[in-house]
Design an enzyme around this catalytic site. Structure first.
Site, PDB file in Angstrom:
ATOM      1  N   HIS A  55      58.756 -47.448  24.211  1.00 30.74           N
ATOM      2  CA  HIS A  55      59.715 -46.493  24.809  1.00 30.74           C
ATOM      3  C   HIS A  55      59.703 -46.546  26.338  1.00 30.74           C
ATOM      4  O   HIS A  55      60.535 -45.906  26.974  1.00 30.74           O
ATOM      5  CB  HIS A  55      59.404 -45.061  24.362  1.00 30.74           C
ATOM      6  CG  HIS A  55      59.594 -44.836  22.897  1.00 30.74           C
ATOM      7  ND1 HIS A  55      60.777 -45.123  22.260  1.00 30.74           N
ATOM      8  CD2 HIS A  55      58.749 -44.365  21.935  1.00 30.74           C
ATOM      9  CE1 HIS A  55      60.651 -44.836  20.963  1.00 30.74           C
ATOM     10  NE2 HIS A  55      59.430 -44.384  20.744  1.00 30.74           N
ATOM     11  N   ASP A  59      59.040 -50.237  14.444  1.00 26.24           N
ATOM     12  CA  ASP A  59      58.604 -48.843  14.590  1.00 26.24           C
ATOM     13  C   ASP A  59      59.721 -47.929  14.069  1.00 26.24           C
ATOM     14  O   ASP A  59      60.890 -48.298  14.051  1.00 26.24           O
ATOM     15  CB  ASP A  59      58.347 -48.554  16.088  1.00 26.24           C
ATOM     16  CG  ASP A  59      57.698 -47.205  16.341  1.00 26.24           C
ATOM     17  OD1 ASP A  59      56.473 -47.163  16.500  1.00 26.24           O
ATOM     18  OD2 ASP A  59      58.423 -46.183  16.383  1.00 26.24           O
ATOM     19  N   HIS A  96      60.957 -45.442  15.483  1.00 26.75           N
ATOM     20  CA  HIS A  96      61.852 -45.035  16.564  1.00 26.75           C
ATOM     21  C   HIS A  96      62.451 -46.246  17.278  1.00 26.75           C
ATOM     22  O   HIS A  96      61.784 -47.271  17.404  1.00 26.75           O
ATOM     23  CB  HIS A  96      61.081 -44.170  17.576  1.00 26.75           C
ATOM     24  CG  HIS A  96      60.381 -43.007  16.947  1.00 26.75           C
ATOM     25  ND1 HIS A  96      59.057 -43.055  16.577  1.00 26.75           N
ATOM     26  CD2 HIS A  96      60.835 -41.788  16.593  1.00 26.75           C
ATOM     27  CE1 HIS A  96      58.716 -41.890  16.027  1.00 26.75           C
ATOM     28  NE2 HIS A  96      59.779 -41.104  16.020  1.00 26.75           N
ATOM     29  N   ASP A 109      54.806 -45.594  11.786  1.00 27.54           N
ATOM     30  CA  ASP A 109      55.319 -44.230  11.573  1.00 27.54           C
ATOM     31  C   ASP A 109      56.507 -44.213  10.613  1.00 27.54           C
ATOM     32  O   ASP A 109      57.123 -43.171  10.387  1.00 27.54           O
ATOM     33  CB  ASP A 109      55.665 -43.537  12.906  1.00 27.54           C
ATOM     34  CG  ASP A 109      56.313 -44.449  13.922  1.00 27.54           C
ATOM     35  OD1 ASP A 109      56.643 -45.589  13.577  1.00 27.54           O
ATOM     36  OD2 ASP A 109      56.498 -44.011  15.077  1.00 27.54           O
TER      37      ASP A 109
HETATM   38 ZN   LIG Z   1      57.523 -44.488  16.746  1.00 25.01          ZN
END
Ligand SMILES: [Zn+2]
Length: 335
Positions: A155, A189, A191, A278
């Protein structure tokens, strides 16, 4: 399978994040590393702990100099139990800011990603192990490597920390490898890998592909849509696969196969996998329904590409089962 971990990446230990004005417990905890290392040792995998520091030039090829300097300086200026959170975000040009809290608004995208005295060192070591394993891959000393990076990185954009990330370990490894051949990044991931996307958005020598939770409902909300395909020279070299809530093994596998076809067509010299776990059905901040057994199949499918592969640990917050999921993935890589 070559596995590389570090020491001080566990020193970074944020006590809370700020969500909707409230202090809530922080999900990105040092126990994440412990649980993975424990599971790997139980399965008799060797963990190397020797690495070289990431060269400044490579760090600055990935992140802006003011951003790197700020993390270094802010970490250094904090005392033992202090932490720094942004309270206001830069809406102008960031001129005339005087104190660390205001400066931090220049370099932050959320209030989940504080700076602590140990943050620079931990993030630097996290980046360094990604770099060191990438170097071994490039030199042909290994064909596959896994790095236990923490804090995670995907991120972090060229100049913004966010989503628990400071230095983009995946992008640093990909940037290093891009000097020696074409690189594909596959981000699995939960996200969207917004930082990695931003860093390579205008480049065609690094293809970025991300499979993630539909950003209309999940962090990072503002990026990860299908129509984000790259810009300028990079047009057509960024591919996003947003998926619905409760996506299970079968639907995920079908999407992964599509993503791998895109990567195969690109004919990369190297593949960097941003491995977030995740996506697990029991992840406390999850959205998908993947099973421990599936991670093995996911890795087997990726390994079919038959290129040198570097796996960089990103998210995954079920500290009880994270280790089993990492082991399942690694077994798939070597089967
Ligand atoms: Zn994540």
């Amino acid at each position: 399978m070559y596995i590389l971990s570090a020491g001080s990446q566990k020193d970074h230990n944020p006590q809370f994040e700020i969500f909707n004005g409230e202090q809530t417990s922080h999900s990105e905890v040092p126990a994440r590393i412990d649980t993975i290392e424990k599971a790997l040792r139980r399965e008799k995998f060797q963990i190397d702990k020797t690495f070289s520091p990431v060269p400044k030039s490579l760090l600055l090829k990935t992140h802006k100099v003011d951003y790197v300097k700020f993390i270094s300086q802010a970490s250094r200026e904090l005392k033992n139990n202090e932490s720094l959170y942004p309270s206001i975000f830069n809406m102008g040009r960031g001129q005339g800011v005087t104190n660390s809290m205001t400066k931090m608004g220049n370099f932050s995208s959320d209030m989940y990603t504080p700076i602590l005295p140990s943050t620079y060192k931990s993030a630097f070591e996290s980046a360094s192990i990604a770099y060191s394993a990438a170097q071994k891959l490039q030199q042909g000393k290994i064909q596959k490597g896994y790095t236990l990076c923490r804090p995670p990185g995907h991120h972090a954009t060229s100049s913004l920390m966010g989503g628990y990330c400071y230095f983009n370990n995946t992008a640093i490894a990909a940037n290093y490898l891009s000097s020696y051949g074409k690189v594909a990044v596959l981000d699995v991931d939960l996200h969207h890998g917004n930082g990695t996307q931003e860093i390579f958005y205008q480049r065609k020598d690094v293809l970025t592909v991300s499979i993630h939770a539909d950003p209309r409902f999940k962090f990072p909300y503002y990026t990860g849509f299908v129509n984000e395909t790259g810009e300028g020279l990079g047009k057509g070299f960024n591919v996003n696969y947003p998926l619905a809530e409760k996506t299970g093994d079968k639907k995920y596998q079908a999407t992964l196969e599509k993503a791998l076809l895109v990567i195969k067509k690109y004919r990369p010299t190297y593949l960097v996998v941003a491995l977030g776990l995740d996506t697990f059905i029991e992840d406390p901040i999850g959205f998908f329904s993947l099973t421990t057994e599936y991670y093995q199949k996911m890795a087997e499918t990726i390994a079919h590409l038959q290129v040198p592969i570097l796996i960089v640990q990103e998210g995954g917050y079920n500290t009880e089962k994270l280790g089993n999921n990492a082991v399942s993935f690694i077994k798939g890589m070597i089967s």
